[in-house]
Design a protein around this motif. Structure first.
Motif, PDB file in Angstrom:
ATOM      1  N   HIS A   8     -31.318 -85.427  38.987  1.00  0.00           N
ATOM      2  CA  HIS A   8     -29.768 -85.012  38.457  1.00  0.00           C
ATOM      3  C   HIS A   8     -28.760 -85.422  37.316  1.00  0.00           C
ATOM      4  O   HIS A   8     -29.503 -86.383  37.063  1.00  0.00           O
TER       5      HIS A   8
ATOM      6  N   TYR B 134     -30.653 -81.034  46.262  1.00  0.00           N
ATOM      7  CA  TYR B 134     -31.852 -81.424  46.142  1.00  0.00           C
ATOM      8  C   TYR B 134     -32.458 -80.431  47.464  1.00  0.00           C
ATOM      9  O   TYR B 134     -33.680 -80.469  47.812  1.00  0.00           O
TER      10      TYR B 134
ATOM     11  N   ILE C 258     -32.006 -78.428  42.305  1.00  0.00           N
ATOM     12  CA  ILE C 258     -33.151 -79.066  41.748  1.00  0.00           C
ATOM     13  C   ILE C 258     -33.917 -78.930  42.620  1.00  0.00           C
ATOM     14  O   ILE C 258     -34.356 -79.300  43.711  1.00  0.00           O
ATOM     15  N   ASN C 259     -34.895 -77.720  41.960  1.00  0.00           N
ATOM     16  CA  ASN C 259     -36.167 -77.121  43.445  1.00  0.00           C
ATOM     17  C   ASN C 259     -37.320 -79.020  42.554  1.00  0.00           C
ATOM     18  O   ASN C 259     -37.414 -79.394  42.020  1.00  0.00           O
ATOM     19  N   SER C 260     -38.615 -78.519  43.689  1.00  0.00           N
ATOM     20  CA  SER C 260     -39.593 -79.280  43.649  1.00  0.00           C
ATOM     21  C   SER C 260     -40.126 -79.479  42.616  1.00  0.00           C
ATOM     22  O   SER C 260     -40.816 -80.616  42.534  1.00  0.00           O
TER      23      SER C 260
ATOM     24  N   ASN D 213     -35.499 -86.799  46.644  1.00  0.00           N
ATOM     25  CA  ASN D 213     -34.383 -87.327  45.518  1.00  0.00           C
ATOM     26  C   ASN D 213     -35.289 -87.300  44.262  1.00  0.00           C
ATOM     27  O   ASN D 213     -36.570 -88.204  44.147  1.00  0.00           O
ATOM     28  N   THR D 214     -35.417 -86.979  43.495  1.00  0.00           N
ATOM     29  CA  THR D 214     -36.188 -87.141  42.042  1.00  0.00           C
ATOM     30  C   THR D 214     -35.848 -87.188  40.638  1.00  0.00           C
ATOM     31  O   THR D 214     -36.330 -87.411  39.292  1.00  0.00           O
TER      32      THR D 214
ATOM     33  N   GLY E  43     -33.365 -82.226  51.158  1.00  0.00           N
ATOM     34  CA  GLY E  43     -34.643 -82.027  49.807  1.00  0.00           C
ATOM     35  C   GLY E  43     -35.472 -83.773  49.600  1.00  0.00           C
ATOM     36  O   GLY E  43     -35.273 -84.551  50.195  1.00  0.00           O
TER      37      GLY E  43
ATOM     38  N   VAL F  71     -28.779 -84.896  48.395  1.00  0.00           N
ATOM     39  CA  VAL F  71     -30.347 -84.900  48.656  1.00  0.00           C
ATOM     40  C   VAL F  71     -29.933 -84.107  49.449  1.00  0.00           C
ATOM     41  O   VAL F  71     -31.088 -83.217  49.761  1.00  0.00           O
TER      42      VAL F  71
END
Length: 431
Positions: free
Chosen positions: A346, A377, A397-399, A342-343, A340, A337
């Motif tokens: 993954h 991220y 893993i983009n926004s 964590n959404t 970034g 992460v």
């Protein structure tokens, strides 16, 4: 507690209660409560605060110190006993409720320790009606003032020394170093060993002071700052790292060249010669600003940040050589992460790499060598290059939650870095 004192006054009709009161409202409220419980206000005596000498002298005209519960007297109790005033306490279960009891044991007066309020009240009434007993207690305090454990400083020092020596004796035996060896130690050179430098470096007299947080192996930015100091020293320059804190004596840096990372707020060392090392987008991290003084020299860490420095770059190597691909089996996936968010995009069953796991740089390298795909991220992190060197496939893993290829962040060769370092020295050495 006040109710217990009132009950004592009712059972000892010739006694008065001496209290401290800092304002008139407290005096009036306590007096009214005493009257409601059957004790005239004339039996409450209120005293204002006084200086140390008068404060200790007061104790000598009292007969008994009534301690409080659940918070015992501490220093006040010690003062009373030192002045020769017997103290009655009721102990509880907490540290704060057992302080006065400990003092009484050290003063060799365990009989003045009670264990419930009824016993406390009974003992107070008994002493109030026994002036001879009060005199005996005061005589004991006077005779043992310098010999009891409570006030015998010399004994305390001896006992503390004895305990410390006992603990030292319990330490494991450390084997002495053998200073006799046949090994060739010529490779270890003193710090003042002459370095053959060209005239430019010899004539450089100012010191570089690199302002950095305490070292953290899991922070690439901090590692870069410490490694920059090593490269400057290796180049024959005088350079130190300063872990600044509030109240730091900054006058010693008035003639130095001070290098601040972009996260440092303003000119915290009051330096005259400032280099601002842009390791991330200005204003994004820490307490740094996104605008700098006109007299500051701006240096970018890589080409992605060069837009803030008119193209001036110094990309200090900070990845150790043990980050490499040993052709190990890559059976797991991992995610990171970092800076970034964590959404949870993954894949499942990924191992998370954090600031604290793995614990060491070697452990990070060992783990990355077993990782097939690293999902990150953080779109601006050194771990991506470390993973690349260990043979990982890296996904960002983009926004928006999309999984895309990680951007190719270029790193200079060692020869290219030497050119950058030389240009940096040329640019700054005559500040």
């Amino acid at each position: 507690m006040f109710a217990a004192w009132i009950r004592i006054l009712l059972r000892a009709p010739k006694s008065v209660l001496w209290l401290i009161a800092d304002n008139e409202q407290v005096r009036e409220n306590l007096s009214l409560q005493a009257e409601r419980l059957g004790v005239p206000r004339s039996r409450l005596f209120f005293a204002d605060r006084v200086g140390p000498d008068a404060y200790l002298a007061r104790y000598q005209v009292a007969d008994l110190f009534l301690d409080t519960l659940p918070f015992n007297a501490g220093t006040t109790a010690s003062d009373a006993l030192w002045a020769g005033l017997p103290l009655l306490t009721c102990v509880g279960k907490t540290f704060a409720a057992r302080m006065a009891g400990s003092l009484l044991l050290a003063a060799e007066l365990p009989e003045l320790i009670t264990y419930n309020l009824q016993e406390y009240e009974d003992k107070a009434v008994e002493l109030a009606e026994s002036p001879d007993r009060i005199s005996t207690l005061k005589k004991h305090l006077a005779e043992t003032q310098k010999s009891c454990a409570l006030f015998d400083s010399s004994r305390f020092v001896r006992e503390l020394e004895r305990l410390l020596q006992k603990k030292i004796n319990e330490l494991p035996v450390i084997h002495k170093i053998n200073f006799s060896t046949t090994a060739n130690l010529d490779y270890i050179q003193p710090l003042n060993t002459p370095i053959h430098l060209d005239t430019r470096i010899k004539n450089h007299t100012r010191r570089y002071v690199i302002v950095a947080p305490p070292y953290q192996h899991n922070s690439a930015g901090i590692r870069v700052l410490y490694d920059l100091q090593k490269w400057l020293v290796r180049s024959g320059l005088d350079a130190i790292v300063c872990t600044w804190f509030q109240g730091y004596p900054v006058d010693q840096f008035s003639e130095d060249i001070v290098i601040y990372p972009e996260v440092a707020p303003g000119n915290i060392l009051n330096a005259k010669r400032i280099i601002r090392y842009i390791l991330n987008i200005p204003g994004k991290l820490g307490f740094g600003e996104n605008k700098y003084a006109e007299n500051e020299i701006l240096i970018a860490y890589n080409k992605e940040l060069a837009c803030y420095t008119n193209g001036v770059i110094l990309q200090v190597p900070s990845i150790e050589p043990f980050f490499n691909d040993l052709n190990t089996d890559k059976k797991i996936n991992a995610f990171y992460v970092g800076k970034g968010k964590n959404t949870n995009k993954h894949p499942e069953n990924c191992i998370e790499i954090t600031k604290t796991f793995p614990a060491t740089r070697h452990d990070v390298a060992d783990l990355l060598r077993s990782v097939k795909v690293l999902y990150t991220y953080d779109d601006f992190s050194m771990i991506s290059q470390e993973a690349k060197l260990c043979g990982c496939d890296i996904k960002l893993i983009n926004s928006s939650g999309e999984i895309v290829e990680y951007p190719d962040l270029s790193f200079p060769t060692f020869e290219e870095f030497k050119i950058q370092l030389n240009e940096f020295i040329e640019m700054t050495r005559n500040l």
